[in-house]
Design a protein around this motif. Structure first.
Motif, PDB file in Angstrom:
ATOM      1  N   LYS A  62       6.267   0.538  -3.186  1.00 21.89           N
ATOM      2  CA  LYS A  62       5.753   1.530  -4.131  1.00 21.89           C
ATOM      3  C   LYS A  62       5.249   2.740  -3.353  1.00 21.89           C
ATOM      4  O   LYS A  62       4.804   2.606  -2.210  1.00 21.89           O
ATOM      5  CB  LYS A  62       4.613   0.931  -4.964  1.00 21.89           C
ATOM      6  CG  LYS A  62       5.019  -0.233  -5.846  1.00 21.89           C
ATOM      7  CD  LYS A  62       6.054   0.212  -6.851  1.00 21.89           C
ATOM      8  CE  LYS A  62       6.457  -0.917  -7.766  1.00 21.89           C
ATOM      9  NZ  LYS A  62       5.593  -1.130  -8.895  1.00 21.89           N
ATOM     10  N   SER A 106       9.195  -0.155 -10.421  1.00 18.53           N
ATOM     11  CA  SER A 106       9.278  -1.517 -10.964  1.00 18.53           C
ATOM     12  C   SER A 106      10.653  -1.840 -11.542  1.00 18.53           C
ATOM     13  O   SER A 106      11.223  -2.888 -11.265  1.00 18.53           O
ATOM     14  CB  SER A 106       8.200  -1.716 -12.034  1.00 18.53           C
ATOM     15  OG  SER A 106       6.930  -1.508 -11.461  1.00 18.53           O
ATOM     16  N   ARG A 109      13.929  -2.369  -8.886  1.00 19.15           N
ATOM     17  CA  ARG A 109      13.920  -3.248  -7.716  1.00 19.15           C
ATOM     18  C   ARG A 109      15.144  -4.145  -7.596  1.00 19.15           C
ATOM     19  O   ARG A 109      15.748  -4.222  -6.511  1.00 19.15           O
ATOM     20  CB  ARG A 109      12.614  -4.067  -7.707  1.00 19.15           C
ATOM     21  CG  ARG A 109      11.407  -3.195  -7.429  1.00 19.15           C
ATOM     22  CD  ARG A 109      10.092  -3.927  -7.546  1.00 19.15           C
ATOM     23  NE  ARG A 109       9.787  -4.317  -8.912  1.00 19.15           N
ATOM     24  CZ  ARG A 109       8.574  -4.635  -9.351  1.00 19.15           C
ATOM     25  NH1 ARG A 109       7.545  -4.623  -8.508  1.00 19.15           N
ATOM     26  NH2 ARG A 109       8.365  -4.967 -10.604  1.00 19.15           N
ATOM     27  N   THR A 124       4.500  -5.258  -4.748  1.00 17.79           N
ATOM     28  CA  THR A 124       3.771  -5.951  -5.827  1.00 17.79           C
ATOM     29  C   THR A 124       4.760  -6.621  -6.792  1.00 17.79           C
ATOM     30  O   THR A 124       4.648  -6.519  -8.009  1.00 17.79           O
ATOM     31  CB  THR A 124       2.823  -5.003  -6.604  1.00 17.79           C
ATOM     32  OG1 THR A 124       3.578  -3.944  -7.222  1.00 17.79           O
ATOM     33  CG2 THR A 124       1.771  -4.387  -5.704  1.00 17.79           C
ATOM     34  N   THR A 126       6.446  -9.482  -8.592  1.00 17.59           N
ATOM     35  CA  THR A 126       6.221 -10.838  -9.089  1.00 17.59           C
ATOM     36  C   THR A 126       7.504 -11.675  -9.046  1.00 17.59           C
ATOM     37  O   THR A 126       8.557 -11.236  -9.529  1.00 17.59           O
ATOM     38  CB  THR A 126       5.693 -10.791 -10.540  1.00 17.59           C
ATOM     39  OG1 THR A 126       4.417 -10.148 -10.531  1.00 17.59           O
ATOM     40  CG2 THR A 126       5.552 -12.191 -11.144  1.00 17.59           C
ATOM     41  N   ARG A 131      14.168 -12.592 -12.689  1.00 16.05           N
ATOM     42  CA  ARG A 131      14.527 -11.785 -11.512  1.00 16.05           C
ATOM     43  C   ARG A 131      15.344 -12.598 -10.517  1.00 16.05           C
ATOM     44  O   ARG A 131      16.218 -12.054  -9.828  1.00 16.05           O
ATOM     45  CB  ARG A 131      13.254 -11.229 -10.871  1.00 16.05           C
ATOM     46  CG  ARG A 131      12.591 -10.180 -11.752  1.00 16.05           C
ATOM     47  CD  ARG A 131      11.220  -9.743 -11.246  1.00 16.05           C
ATOM     48  NE  ARG A 131      10.676  -8.689 -12.106  1.00 16.05           N
ATOM     49  CZ  ARG A 131       9.435  -8.272 -12.068  1.00 16.05           C
ATOM     50  NH1 ARG A 131       8.561  -8.824 -11.220  1.00 16.05           N
ATOM     51  NH2 ARG A 131       9.028  -7.312 -12.874  1.00 16.05           N
ATOM     52  N   SER A 177       8.195  -3.903 -15.660  1.00 19.15           N
ATOM     53  CA  SER A 177       7.164  -4.735 -15.018  1.00 19.15           C
ATOM     54  C   SER A 177       6.882  -5.965 -15.885  1.00 19.15           C
ATOM     55  O   SER A 177       7.099  -5.934 -17.102  1.00 19.15           O
ATOM     56  CB  SER A 177       5.869  -3.934 -14.818  1.00 19.15           C
ATOM     57  OG  SER A 177       5.239  -3.694 -16.062  1.00 19.15           O
ATOM     58  N   THR A 178       6.377  -7.016 -15.267  1.00 21.64           N
ATOM     59  CA  THR A 178       6.017  -8.210 -16.041  1.00 21.64           C
ATOM     60  C   THR A 178       4.838  -7.945 -16.987  1.00 21.64           C
ATOM     61  O   THR A 178       4.855  -8.433 -18.121  1.00 21.64           O
ATOM     62  CB  THR A 178       5.712  -9.398 -15.103  1.00 21.64           C
ATOM     63  OG1 THR A 178       4.814  -8.960 -14.082  1.00 21.64           O
ATOM     64  CG2 THR A 178       6.969  -9.927 -14.450  1.00 21.64           C
ATOM     65  N   PRO A 179       3.816  -7.152 -16.596  1.00 20.63           N
ATOM     66  CA  PRO A 179       2.715  -6.899 -17.531  1.00 20.63           C
ATOM     67  C   PRO A 179       3.177  -6.180 -18.801  1.00 20.63           C
ATOM     68  O   PRO A 179       2.638  -6.432 -19.884  1.00 20.63           O
ATOM     69  CB  PRO A 179       1.754  -6.021 -16.717  1.00 20.63           C
ATOM     70  CG  PRO A 179       2.038  -6.382 -15.299  1.00 20.63           C
ATOM     71  CD  PRO A 179       3.507  -6.616 -15.242  1.00 20.63           C
ATOM     72  N   TYR A 199       2.561   3.647 -12.299  1.00 22.86           N
ATOM     73  CA  TYR A 199       1.200   3.505 -12.827  1.00 22.86           C
ATOM     74  C   TYR A 199       0.384   4.794 -12.748  1.00 22.86           C
ATOM     75  O   TYR A 199      -0.537   4.993 -13.534  1.00 22.86           O
ATOM     76  CB  TYR A 199       0.481   2.338 -12.125  1.00 22.86           C
ATOM     77  CG  TYR A 199       1.175   1.033 -12.435  1.00 22.86           C
ATOM     78  CD1 TYR A 199       1.075   0.460 -13.698  1.00 22.86           C
ATOM     79  CD2 TYR A 199       1.991   0.407 -11.496  1.00 22.86           C
ATOM     80  CE1 TYR A 199       1.738  -0.712 -14.007  1.00 22.86           C
ATOM     81  CE2 TYR A 199       2.667  -0.770 -11.794  1.00 22.86           C
ATOM     82  CZ  TYR A 199       2.532  -1.319 -13.051  1.00 22.86           C
ATOM     83  OH  TYR A 199       3.202  -2.472 -13.364  1.00 22.86           O
ATOM     84  N   ASP A 217      -1.355  -5.632 -12.808  1.00 21.38           N
ATOM     85  CA  ASP A 217      -2.048  -6.619 -11.988  1.00 21.38           C
ATOM     86  C   ASP A 217      -3.452  -6.125 -11.614  1.00 21.38           C
ATOM     87  O   ASP A 217      -3.641  -4.939 -11.306  1.00 21.38           O
ATOM     88  CB  ASP A 217      -1.244  -6.897 -10.715  1.00 21.38           C
ATOM     89  CG  ASP A 217       0.157  -7.381 -11.041  1.00 21.38           C
ATOM     90  OD1 ASP A 217       0.359  -7.874 -12.166  1.00 21.38           O
ATOM     91  OD2 ASP A 217       1.044  -7.251 -10.178  1.00 21.38           O
TER      92      ASP A 217
HETATM   93  N1  GLU Z   1       3.626  -7.618 -10.375  1.00 29.11           N
HETATM   94  C1  GLU Z   1       4.136  -7.025 -11.562  1.00 29.11           C
HETATM   95  C2  GLU Z   1       5.643  -6.888 -11.509  1.00 29.11           C
HETATM   96  O1  GLU Z   1       6.252  -7.217 -10.545  1.00 29.11           O
HETATM   97  C3  GLU Z   1       3.483  -5.705 -11.892  1.00 29.11           C
HETATM   98  C4  GLU Z   1       3.386  -4.738 -10.758  1.00 29.11           C
HETATM   99  C5  GLU Z   1       4.578  -3.826 -10.647  1.00 29.11           C
HETATM  100  O2  GLU Z   1       5.032  -3.268 -11.656  1.00 29.11           O
HETATM  101  O3  GLU Z   1       5.039  -3.669  -9.517  1.00 29.11           O
HETATM  102  O4  GLU Z   1       6.254  -6.480 -12.458  1.00 29.11           O
END
Ligand code: GLU
Length: 298
Positions: A62, A106, A109, A124, A126, A131, A177-179, A199, A217
């Motif tokens: 990032k 995000s 990737r 970061t 997950t 994935r 992203s997972t969130p 973000y 996160d």
């Molecule tokens: N860890 C989470 C993800 O991989 C949120 C952080 C991000 O977006 O990099 O999606």
């Protein structure tokens, strides 16, 4: 906001210089970063041999996340993910300044890895089954958890359960992203979620009042709170587990095992802890982690 962040980045860069003088080089090396390595140590044709031979590696991270991967004054990203990437590169005999850093948003990737635009990703990232259909993961090297950040004067949202009752209060997260996926089940309606590519854009949207909250996160949010403690606060408890892995091209088991070995060595020689305390660990409330149990590469 930028000015303060830049000052933090400068302090982090100074700490990083000190760290690289003592981290990374095990086996009696006093050289910055890398253990003396030559390509012949690795099986011919392996990813490790190819990278060591080339003397360079492309790592995705990032560019806008304080504490993990954020471009500072140096023009190179800095943070815990960057330190982890540098350590792995060092084990291939690649010095930090020979690394090409590629911005890995995000949603990009899996494509970056699958298209060969990067050799690995520390961002970061997950580990999850969806994935894993497209990429492999070494690690985990850290386990975060999803949480919510609001403006300091917001008393309505104290956790994800309060979103449905406050349909006018929009929440921001990042596409892919997972969130962003997880938060959907807590919303009054789908359009209560606003998505951006990074973000930083969510934080800007909180400043303009376009959104009331940001979710991702906890450790990413802590970076923003630590930058501007008078503006933001975290609310509620973490409501997911986000194990961070190092993404690599699916099927390259030997490369995965090599990365896992590097992570284990980093935790044994103190580099892992130093990498944390000199970066993400500087945020108030960030606890120093231990390297989690690594998943099998097979
Ligand atoms: N860890 C989470 C993800 O991989 C949120 C952080 C991000 O977006 O990099 O999606």
């Amino acid at each position: 906001m930028r000015t303060h962040r830049t000052a933090v980045a400068a302090a982090m860069a100074a700490a990083a210089l000190t760290l690289s003088a003592c981290g990374g080089g095990s086996e009696g090396s006093s050289e910055a970063g890398a253990t003396p390595t030559d390509a012949s140590e690795f099986e011919a044709g392996s990813t490790m041999a190819t990278l060591a031979e080339a003397g360079t590696i492309k790592i995705g991270t990032k560019f806008d996340q304080p504490g993990f991967g954020e471009k500072g004054l140096s023009g190179s990203p800095e943070g815990f993910d960057v330190k982890i990437g540098e350590y792995v590169a060092g084990k291939l005999g690649i010095e930090p300044d020979a690394i090409t850093w590629v911005e890995a948003e995000s949603a990009q990737r899996e494509d970056l890895i699958a298209n060969g635009d990067v050799d690995m990703i520390a961002a970061t990232y997950t580990i999850n089954d969806k994935r894993k259909e497209r990429v492999g993961f070494a690690g985990p090297y850290y386990v975060a958890g999803q949480q919510i950040m609001v403006n300091k004067d917001n008393d309505a949202i104290k956790g994800p359960e309060d979103l449905a009752a406050n349909p006018d209060q929009k929440i921001c997260s990042v596409t892919g992203s997972t969130p962003a996926e997880t938060i959907r089940e807590y919303l009054a309606a789908p359009d209560q979620l606003v998505e951006f590519g990074g973000y930083d854009d969510c934080v800007t949207a909180m400043g303009t009042g376009q959104v009331a909250a940001t979710t991702t996160d906890n450790v990413i949010l802590l970076g923003y709170v630590s930058d501007e403690p008078d503006k933001f606060k975290l609310v509620g408890k973490q409501f997911t587990e986000e194990p961070y892995g190092i993404g690599y091209p699916k099927g390259d088991t030997a490369f995965c095992e090599f990365i896992n070995e590097a992570l284990t060595e980093a935790s044994e020689d103190g580099s892992y802890e130093e990498a944390w305390t000199s970066t993400a660990g500087k945020a108030e409330g960030a606890e120093t982690p231990e390297l989690p149990t690594l998943e099998d590469c097979g």
